[in-house]
Motif scaffolding. Structure first.
Motif, PDB file in Angstrom:
ATOM      1  N   THR A 354     -53.719  34.928 -73.420  1.00  0.00           N
ATOM      2  CA  THR A 354     -54.774  35.096 -71.921  1.00  0.00           C
ATOM      3  C   THR A 354     -53.936  36.135 -71.255  1.00  0.00           C
ATOM      4  O   THR A 354     -53.076  35.971 -71.013  1.00  0.00           O
ATOM      5  CB  THR A 354     -55.597  34.217 -71.446  1.00  0.00           C
ATOM      6  N   GLU A 355     -55.224  36.955 -70.605  1.00  0.00           N
ATOM      7  CA  GLU A 355     -54.800  38.259 -69.953  1.00  0.00           C
ATOM      8  C   GLU A 355     -54.373  36.816 -68.439  1.00  0.00           C
ATOM      9  O   GLU A 355     -55.128  36.802 -67.925  1.00  0.00           O
ATOM     10  CB  GLU A 355     -55.941  38.807 -69.902  1.00  0.00           C
ATOM     11  N   VAL A 356     -53.446  37.892 -67.835  1.00  0.00           N
ATOM     12  CA  VAL A 356     -53.217  37.196 -66.138  1.00  0.00           C
ATOM     13  C   VAL A 356     -52.477  38.048 -65.425  1.00  0.00           C
ATOM     14  O   VAL A 356     -51.661  38.869 -65.739  1.00  0.00           O
ATOM     15  CB  VAL A 356     -52.217  36.242 -65.951  1.00  0.00           C
ATOM     16  N   THR A 357     -53.738  38.771 -64.191  1.00  0.00           N
ATOM     17  CA  THR A 357     -53.190  39.371 -62.904  1.00  0.00           C
ATOM     18  C   THR A 357     -52.314  38.732 -62.023  1.00  0.00           C
ATOM     19  O   THR A 357     -52.012  37.510 -62.056  1.00  0.00           O
ATOM     20  CB  THR A 357     -54.249  39.776 -62.956  1.00  0.00           C
ATOM     21  N   LEU A 358     -50.724  40.357 -61.838  1.00  0.00           N
ATOM     22  CA  LEU A 358     -50.127  39.462 -61.801  1.00  0.00           C
ATOM     23  C   LEU A 358     -49.711  40.155 -60.143  1.00  0.00           C
ATOM     24  O   LEU A 358     -50.197  41.520 -60.526  1.00  0.00           O
ATOM     25  CB  LEU A 358     -48.646  39.317 -62.548  1.00  0.00           C
ATOM     26  N   THR A 359     -49.775  39.288 -58.594  1.00  0.00           N
ATOM     27  CA  THR A 359     -50.151  40.696 -57.351  1.00  0.00           C
ATOM     28  C   THR A 359     -48.677  40.014 -57.008  1.00  0.00           C
ATOM     29  O   THR A 359     -48.993  38.781 -57.132  1.00  0.00           O
ATOM     30  CB  THR A 359     -51.013  40.660 -56.971  1.00  0.00           C
ATOM     31  N   MET A 360     -48.062  41.031 -56.416  1.00  0.00           N
ATOM     32  CA  MET A 360     -46.621  40.442 -55.895  1.00  0.00           C
ATOM     33  C   MET A 360     -46.303  41.169 -54.289  1.00  0.00           C
ATOM     34  O   MET A 360     -46.457  42.583 -54.533  1.00  0.00           O
ATOM     35  CB  MET A 360     -45.000  40.562 -56.313  1.00  0.00           C
ATOM     36  N   ARG A 398     -51.205  35.190 -57.514  1.00  0.00           N
ATOM     37  CA  ARG A 398     -50.542  35.685 -56.334  1.00  0.00           C
ATOM     38  C   ARG A 398     -49.718  35.514 -55.165  1.00  0.00           C
ATOM     39  O   ARG A 398     -49.273  34.533 -55.360  1.00  0.00           O
ATOM     40  CB  ARG A 398     -51.749  36.683 -55.430  1.00  0.00           C
ATOM     41  N   GLN A 399     -48.707  36.698 -54.589  1.00  0.00           N
ATOM     42  CA  GLN A 399     -47.531  36.076 -54.351  1.00  0.00           C
ATOM     43  C   GLN A 399     -47.871  36.771 -52.642  1.00  0.00           C
ATOM     44  O   GLN A 399     -47.669  37.831 -53.495  1.00  0.00           O
ATOM     45  CB  GLN A 399     -46.350  36.214 -54.868  1.00  0.00           C
ATOM     46  N   THR A 400     -47.502  35.671 -51.724  1.00  0.00           N
ATOM     47  CA  THR A 400     -47.793  36.628 -50.646  1.00  0.00           C
ATOM     48  C   THR A 400     -46.020  35.857 -49.335  1.00  0.00           C
ATOM     49  O   THR A 400     -46.483  35.150 -49.410  1.00  0.00           O
ATOM     50  CB  THR A 400     -49.152  36.933 -49.613  1.00  0.00           C
ATOM     51  N   ILE A 401     -46.297  36.481 -47.979  1.00  0.00           N
ATOM     52  CA  ILE A 401     -45.566  36.057 -47.035  1.00  0.00           C
ATOM     53  C   ILE A 401     -46.633  35.759 -45.873  1.00  0.00           C
ATOM     54  O   ILE A 401     -47.838  36.861 -45.403  1.00  0.00           O
ATOM     55  CB  ILE A 401     -44.597  36.990 -46.540  1.00  0.00           C
ATOM     56  N   ARG A 402     -46.811  34.658 -45.465  1.00  0.00           N
ATOM     57  CA  ARG A 402     -47.161  34.387 -44.449  1.00  0.00           C
ATOM     58  C   ARG A 402     -46.348  33.296 -43.301  1.00  0.00           C
ATOM     59  O   ARG A 402     -46.190  32.628 -43.688  1.00  0.00           O
ATOM     60  CB  ARG A 402     -48.850  33.757 -44.688  1.00  0.00           C
ATOM     61  N   ILE A 408     -47.353  30.733 -52.917  1.00  0.00           N
ATOM     62  CA  ILE A 408     -48.349  31.666 -53.865  1.00  0.00           C
ATOM     63  C   ILE A 408     -49.799  30.693 -54.860  1.00  0.00           C
ATOM     64  O   ILE A 408     -49.599  29.664 -54.228  1.00  0.00           O
ATOM     65  CB  ILE A 408     -46.985  30.992 -55.854  1.00  0.00           C
ATOM     66  N   GLU A 409     -50.188  31.497 -55.202  1.00  0.00           N
ATOM     67  CA  GLU A 409     -51.774  31.247 -55.343  1.00  0.00           C
ATOM     68  C   GLU A 409     -51.878  31.641 -57.394  1.00  0.00           C
ATOM     69  O   GLU A 409     -51.775  32.627 -57.149  1.00  0.00           O
ATOM     70  CB  GLU A 409     -53.158  31.987 -54.429  1.00  0.00           C
ATOM     71  N   VAL A 454     -55.178  26.713 -56.793  1.00  0.00           N
ATOM     72  CA  VAL A 454     -54.583  26.214 -56.457  1.00  0.00           C
ATOM     73  C   VAL A 454     -53.371  27.484 -55.481  1.00  0.00           C
ATOM     74  O   VAL A 454     -52.490  27.828 -56.164  1.00  0.00           O
ATOM     75  CB  VAL A 454     -53.530  25.762 -57.886  1.00  0.00           C
ATOM     76  N   GLN A 455     -52.680  26.406 -54.230  1.00  0.00           N
ATOM     77  CA  GLN A 455     -52.103  26.917 -53.257  1.00  0.00           C
ATOM     78  C   GLN A 455     -50.906  26.444 -53.330  1.00  0.00           C
ATOM     79  O   GLN A 455     -51.111  25.106 -52.851  1.00  0.00           O
ATOM     80  CB  GLN A 455     -52.452  27.808 -52.386  1.00  0.00           C
ATOM     81  N   MET A 456     -49.523  27.126 -53.148  1.00  0.00           N
ATOM     82  CA  MET A 456     -48.741  26.576 -52.822  1.00  0.00           C
ATOM     83  C   MET A 456     -47.521  27.516 -51.892  1.00  0.00           C
ATOM     84  O   MET A 456     -47.913  28.798 -51.702  1.00  0.00           O
ATOM     85  CB  MET A 456     -47.153  25.795 -53.748  1.00  0.00           C
TER      86      MET A 456
END
Length: 467
Positions: A354-360, A398-402, A408-409, A454-456
């Motif tokens: 399957t296809e997975v979109t990765l955003t960092m 998706r990985q962000t800094i908050r 990580i979502e 799902v978020q950590m």
């Protein structure tokens, strides 16, 4: 009001206010005592000096007019007339308003008040002191019983007792008592007392202000230190509460980790038993079958049986490799966070197709190995659940800094599920929650009919310190 309440109210006041109240009262009392003492000394000194000069002046005029008081107990007419002229019209007429000449037994030998001549009074303390050779002077209310005429004048008078000495023996033979009009003396005395009071008040005020400045500075410093100490105690109390909460969380995580390990072992045993073990057992049974043991079996049939057994063994080996690949992590201890995310996403793509979109976004450089493992397992398990329950539709990482946290979502566009249906002892999302919270992070699930996220979240600073 009870004494304890008063003491509590006093103790609740600041040190500066306590000093203002107590120090002000003490300074005021000290000023009054010192001022009264100084003014009394000034009054005595001024009175003594003024009386001494007046007595010397009067003595210089009166002494030549008097006979030998050692041998004469009365005054003749010529001496009396000379004294009358001196006090009525002479140099002492406007200065001395009353004059008496005393004998040692308290008899008045001469007086400007003729009714007093020849009278005898009990020697007063001042008269006795004068006959002992000391000059006595008073300024203020007149209390002598023989001084009714002077009291009736209602004017400021300086009362002076001056001893008359015999020139060749120095013996006191008589005492002169006279009253001087003290209008100028009173004004001078009041001015001296006022200056002394002002000086004492100024010195006391300056001393009190200096001490107040020192006390206020010290009180302000103490208040600041007390406020800082209270803040520090509050911070320490908060940290203690956090430590207790973290300790309790760590204990729960440890207990959960033990349970999860047992669950993993049971799952691993079940997977091995239900998969490879069954295939190997099937192969073992086929090896002992008549097809292979009977010499009459045709070669073609024997070859088909051997191929079937080999196929089952190959299938068992594939399942064992699959189980091992899920247990063994790739080498991520030295990898950066973007590489960890790419490996987890690529592994899922290869496994499911399957296809997975990765955003960092920008990621911290130093992350502890435990945090990397936690992130890898989170992405792995979340994608597996998305593929299993959501059909792998619209999968994205998706990985962000908050706010100093790495977030990580993992989301999909599936039909969602009921979060309450997750078993507490399960090995999936429940296990991830325990793993994340054991590192001090947070775990959240948002699901609806249009998809699931799902978020950590893990703290960057905590991860850098742990690394």
């Amino acid at each position: 009001m009870k004494l304890s309440a008063v003491l509590d109210r006093w103790n609740n006041q600041s040190l500066a206010r306590q000093f203002l109240l107590a120090g002000g009262l003490v300074s005021l009392a000290a000023m009054l005592l010192v001022g009264a003492f100084v003014t009394s000394l000034i009054e005595a000194a001024v009175t003594r000096n003024s009386a001494a000069s007046t007595a010397l002046y009067v003595d210089s005029i009166i002494a030549p007019l008097l006979p030998d008081m050692k041998t004469s107990n009365t005054l003749d007419d010529a001496t009396t007339r000379a004294l009358d002229e001196t006090f009525n019209q002479g140099a002492l007429g406007g200065k001395i308003i009353s004059f008496r000449l005393w004998r040692a037994d308290g008899t008045v030998l001469y007086s400007t008040d003729k009714d007093m001549v020849g009278k005898r009074f009990g020697p007063s303390e001042d008269l006795q002191q004068a006959f002992s050779g000391q000059m006595v002077a008073h300024f203020g209310p007149i209390e002598d019983q023989e001084s009714e005429t002077e009291r009736a004048l209602q004017r400021p008078l300086l009362e002076i007792y001056n001893p008359i000495l015999q020139p060749w023996s120095g013996e006191v033979v008589a005492v002169t008592e006279f009253y001087e009009v003290a209008d100028g003396f009173q004004q001078s005395l009041y001015q001296a007392q006022l200056r002394s009071w002002l000086a004492v008040a100024g010195v006391t005020l300056a001393f009190f202000l200096l001490l107040s400045a020192i006390v206020f500075r010290g009180s302000r410093m103490i208040d600041n230190q007390r406020a800082a100490l209270k803040q520090r105690v509050a911070e320490l109390s908060e940290l203690l509460a956090q430590n207790k909460a973290l300790h309790a969380r760590a204990q729960r995580a440890s207990q959960r980790a033990t349970a999860l390990n047992e669950s993993y072992l049971r799952r691993l045993g079940a997977d091995l038993h239900d998969g490879p073990a069954q295939l190997v057992a099937y192969a073992a049974l086929r090896v002992d079958s008549e097809t292979l043991t009977d010499p009459q079996t045709p070669a073609s049939r024997r070859e088909e049986e051997i191929i079937s057994i080999k196929a089952r063994l190959d299938e068992a080996m594939d399942e064992i490799r699959s189980i091992c690949s899920g247990l063994v992590l790739p080498q991520i201890e030295t990898a950066e966070l973007p590489d960890v995310l790419r490996r987890a996403v690529n592994a899922h793509r290869q496994r499911t197709g399957t296809e997975v979109t990765l955003t960092m976004a920008e990621a911290p450089l130093a992350i502890s190995p435990s945090a990397k493992i936690c992130i890898y397992r989170f992405v792995q398990e979340a994608l597996n659940n998305s593929f299993r329950h959501g059909g792998g539709i619209g999968q994205a990482v998706r990985q962000t800094i908050r706010g100093g946290n790495v977030v990580i979502e993992v989301s999909d566009a599936g039909s969602g599920f009921d979060p309450d249906a997750i078993r507490p002892g399960g090995l999936g999302l429940a296990g991830l929650r325990e793993r994340i919270e054991s590192l001090g992070g947070t775990f959240n699930i948002t699901t609806s009919s249009t998809g699931t996220t799902v978020q950590m979240s893990l703290n960057v600073q905590d991860m850098e310190q742990a690394s």
